[in-house]
Motif scaffolding. Sequence first.
Motif, short mmCIF file in Angstrom:
data_model
loop_
_atom_site.label_atom_id
_atom_site.label_comp_id
_atom_site.label_asym_id
_atom_site.label_seq_id
_atom_site.Cartn_x
_atom_site.Cartn_y
_atom_site.Cartn_z
N PHE A 78 0.82 -1.20 0.00
CA PHE A 78 0.00 0.00 0.00
C PHE A 78 0.86 1.26 0.00
N MET A 79 0.53 2.17 -0.91
CA MET A 79 1.26 3.44 -1.02
C MET A 79 0.26 4.59 -1.00
N ALA A 80 0.49 5.56 -0.12
CA ALA A 80 -0.44 6.67 0.07
C ALA A 80 0.10 7.95 -0.54
N SER A 81 -0.79 8.81 -0.97
CA SER A 81 -0.41 10.08 -1.59
C SER A 81 0.26 11.01 -0.60
N VAL A 82 1.18 11.84 -1.10
CA VAL A 82 1.84 12.84 -0.25
C VAL A 82 0.93 14.05 -0.04
N LYS A 83 -0.23 14.07 -0.69
CA LYS A 83 -1.18 15.16 -0.54
C LYS A 83 -2.49 14.62 0.03
N PRO A 84 -3.11 15.31 0.98
CA PRO A 84 -4.43 14.88 1.45
C PRO A 84 -5.47 15.14 0.38
N ILE A 85 -6.57 14.43 0.45
CA ILE A 85 -7.65 14.61 -0.52
C ILE A 85 -8.15 16.06 -0.48
N GLY A 86 -8.31 16.64 -1.65
CA GLY A 86 -8.84 17.99 -1.75
C GLY A 86 -7.82 19.10 -1.63
N SER A 87 -6.54 18.74 -1.46
CA SER A 87 -5.49 19.75 -1.30
C SER A 87 -4.51 19.67 -2.46
N SER A 88 -4.00 20.82 -2.87
CA SER A 88 -2.96 20.85 -3.90
C SER A 88 -1.57 20.90 -3.29
N ASN A 89 -1.50 21.00 -1.96
CA ASN A 89 -0.22 21.11 -1.26
C ASN A 89 0.20 19.80 -0.62
N VAL A 90 1.50 19.66 -0.43
CA VAL A 90 2.09 18.49 0.21
C VAL A 90 2.07 18.66 1.72
#
Length: 282
Positions: A78-90
């Motif tokens: 499992f690999m998760a995004s460096v950005k939360p949902i709904g955000s354009s920032n890290v």
Amino acid sequence: MKSVRRLNPVVKRVPVDPIKYYDSVGELMLDFMVNRTTQVIVQQSSGVRLIRSIEGKPIVINSINDLKSLVAQGGLDFMASVKPIGSSNVDVLVADIKVKQVMFNTPEGYLTMHIASNAVRLGFEAMGISSVLMYFDGMNGFKVFARLHQQSAIELKNASRLLRIIIDAAERAMKRFSRFSELMSNVTLGVNTLSKVKAFRVPLSIHWSTKLSAIPIPHFCVKNFSLMDAEPIKTMSNPTVYSFMRNLKPNSMDLTQLLADEDYVLTYRIKAHILSGIRLEC
């Protein structure tokens, strides 16, 4: 599930029952996945493949039941995004410490990896990022990982710039350990996880290729690490060893303001901090 590409693992057989494994460690993993899109590497009799969506929708794991459901369908890594949902920032920072396989064969190799990993960790600390997690990536090295508070989240290009400065400073500091210079040539520091992949392997996930667990490193003591520690059967037998993962707190600082300085100014400031704090002992 939509298959993106097929993968060829080094180790084909999963050494544990994935459902039992993730039932054991899943709760510790959740904090790293909630409110993020997730990429899942699935292993079934037909092979291994990377999945980014199900029925056209991004994969989101917000509960242990969500995780178990994916594992039941063959989800292994499992690999998760460096950005939360709904955000354009890290809102996470991840630095890569990659090493050649030969480094895992001798005590000197482990000590060299210890120096490199902790140089990067101290680089984070020099920038005010003191709450970090160091973990084995499951294959060929280690990650230094930190969360950022929502108000401290920054653009990807600035996050990448910050990590490159930290890595430059760490590489300069590592040159002071001249007796390890030959071994240091087997170490590569990088930012690909953040800048190119844009997704990090979730700690305790089973690596799709090696079938080893991405285990956190207690007390940042890489020199005491062993590949045997990362065997999934050992990891699931006592997951409380890694309960310190839950102590990882979001870091609050104005990174944009810190990056107002010239890169070389930050590099030498970070290098000085690394050299003043790095130790060979744990």
